[in-house]
Design an enzyme around this catalytic site. Structure first.
Site, PDB file in Angstrom:
ATOM      1  N   HIS A 180       0.862  -1.187   0.000  1.00  0.00           N
ATOM      2  CA  HIS A 180       0.000   0.000   0.000  1.00  0.00           C
ATOM      3  C   HIS A 180       0.894   1.232   0.000  1.00  0.00           C
ATOM      4  O   HIS A 180       1.699   1.426   0.913  1.00  0.00           O
ATOM      5  CB  HIS A 180      -0.925   0.023   1.216  1.00  0.00           C
ATOM      6  N   CYS A 181       0.769   2.056  -1.022  1.00  0.00           N
ATOM      7  CA  CYS A 181       1.632   3.216  -1.178  1.00  0.00           C
ATOM      8  C   CYS A 181       0.892   4.470  -0.711  1.00  0.00           C
ATOM      9  O   CYS A 181      -0.098   4.875  -1.330  1.00  0.00           O
ATOM     10  CB  CYS A 181       2.054   3.383  -2.643  1.00  0.00           C
ATOM     11  N   PRO A 182       1.330   5.102   0.387  1.00  0.00           N
ATOM     12  CA  PRO A 182       0.652   6.320   0.843  1.00  0.00           C
ATOM     13  C   PRO A 182       0.837   7.485  -0.113  1.00  0.00           C
ATOM     14  O   PRO A 182       0.018   8.407  -0.142  1.00  0.00           O
ATOM     15  CB  PRO A 182       1.293   6.597   2.205  1.00  0.00           C
ATOM     16  N   ASN A 185      -1.918   6.999  -2.319  1.00  0.00           N
ATOM     17  CA  ASN A 185      -3.191   6.788  -1.631  1.00  0.00           C
ATOM     18  C   ASN A 185      -3.945   5.628  -2.275  1.00  0.00           C
ATOM     19  O   ASN A 185      -5.169   5.672  -2.458  1.00  0.00           O
ATOM     20  CB  ASN A 185      -4.051   8.058  -1.662  1.00  0.00           C
TER      21      ASN A 185
END
Length: 365
Positions: A180-182, A185
């Site tokens: 999951h890449c912040p 998003n």
């Protein structure tokens, strides 16, 4: 139940105790037995064969995990806005200060090269970042119970196809989940893995290009800022310099600070993002995702202790792994689908995976 009855019997006072201190040894033994049965009774309420230190740590850190997941979910929008703002600031500085200098001082062929290369990198960065943030990574169908699965998700209570993992931030299972890449998003999965890697690659190349192109201007601006700082410290620079330093206007001072900001930002991002891009390139060459890297490492150690060799079932060779990621089927696709913006779908549906092995490669399952 038997432990509870035994504990109640120990708690009952015994009739006909001895006189004086004759009952002290009996009391000490009774207290020790009562304490032992109390601990055993408490353990029987929560202990089972699946409990271990990892389970205990997960329970202790569960509130921390919950806070991290929720903070990451909400801060994803902030990170996306930050990436957009910083990228826009770099583009504005390049158009206002870098390109005019290149056009006015460089030969014609270098001007054409800078215009073509710079705008090509800009288009590729903007396109792939937009597609990486807006393209769903892919989720297993919940209404189809006949899909091939390797396990059942404990949170979604649905079948999990191979290479599918549950994202605690998005609270959904993701096909071929990488992470999951912040900064996006969004989760990186089967349908947007190519966009994510292409964005990292072209953003790194763009930062290197900006850093190299603005190097001379950065040195000039840094020298001007340093001289201006010395003039503020020493009011009479004539005693330190043979010729007085020039007075810079507000526009020139702004240009110097902007160029320094541009060079420091692009150089830092090129180093940090370049390392991340190289790491993902190694994973792609091995046919692994970030999640599978940790799983395969543990599996390799476990099977090595048994004298067996683990082989990644999804590794199809370095070249084929790259073709599978970029969706390349012909040689011309390397230009039309890799070096140019393309929104074509990846190969496969993310549910069925071909696992090919050779007899020379021992594989333990």
């Amino acid at each position: 139940m038997r432990l509870a009855l035994r504990w109640c019997r120990l708690c009952r006072p015994q009739r006909g105790g001895g006189r004086g201190g004759g009952n002290k040894p009996w009391m000490n033994g009774k207290l020790l037995a009562l304490w032992s049965y109390t601990k055993l009774l408490l353990k029987s309420l929560y202990y089972n064969s699946l409990n271990n230190s990892d389970t205990l740590l997960d329970c202790v850190f569960e509130p921390i995990y919950w806070i991290v997941d929720n903070v990451t979910r909400w801060f994803g929008v902030v990170f996306v806005c930050l990436v957009t703002l910083l990228t826009t600031s770099v583009v504005v500085i390049v158009y206002l200060f870098i390109l005019p200098t290149i056009i006015s001082t460089y030969p014609a062929h270098w001007v054409v090269w800078h215009l073509c290369c710079g705008h090509w990198l800009l288009i590729m960065v903007v396109f792939h970042y937009y597609k990486a943030t807006t393209t769903p990574p892919g989720h297993p169908p919940k209404d189809n119970i006949h899909i091939p699965s390797v396990s059942i998700c404990k949170k979604c209570i649905t079948p999990k196809p191979p290479r599918t993992h549950h994202c605690s931030i998005c609270n959904v299972c993701v096909l071929k989940m990488d992470h999951h890449c912040p900064w996006l998003n969004n989760c990186v999965g089967h349908f947007n893995h190519r966009y994510f890697f292409s964005f990292c690659l072209y953003m790194t190349l763009g930062c290197i290009y900006c850093s190299i192109s603005s190097r001379d201007l950065f040195l000039e601006a840094y020298g001007a800022i340093e001289v201006r700082h010395l003039r503020q410290i020493f009011p009479s620079p004539q005693s330190y310099y043979q010729t007085p330093s020039p007075d810079y206007s507000f526009k020139e001072t702004t240009a110097h600070k902007s160029v320094i900001f541009l060079w420091v930002l692009t150089s830092s991002v090129a180093v940090a993002l370049g390392g991340l891009t190289l790491w993902h390139a190694i994973l792609i060459s091995r046919g692994e995702t970030s999640v599978e890297r940790h799983i395969n490492r543990k599996e390799t150690i476990r099977l090595k202790e048994k004298g067996k060799v683990f082989r990644n079932p999804y590794h199809r060779g370095k070249v084929n792994n790259w073709k599978l990621l970029f969706g390349v089927e012909k040689r011309s696709h390397w230009i039309t689908q890799v070096l140019l913006p393309s929104s074509h779908l990846p190969m496969g549906d993310g549910i069925m995976w071909d696992c090919t092995f050779t007899r020379r490669d021992p594989m333990a399952i």
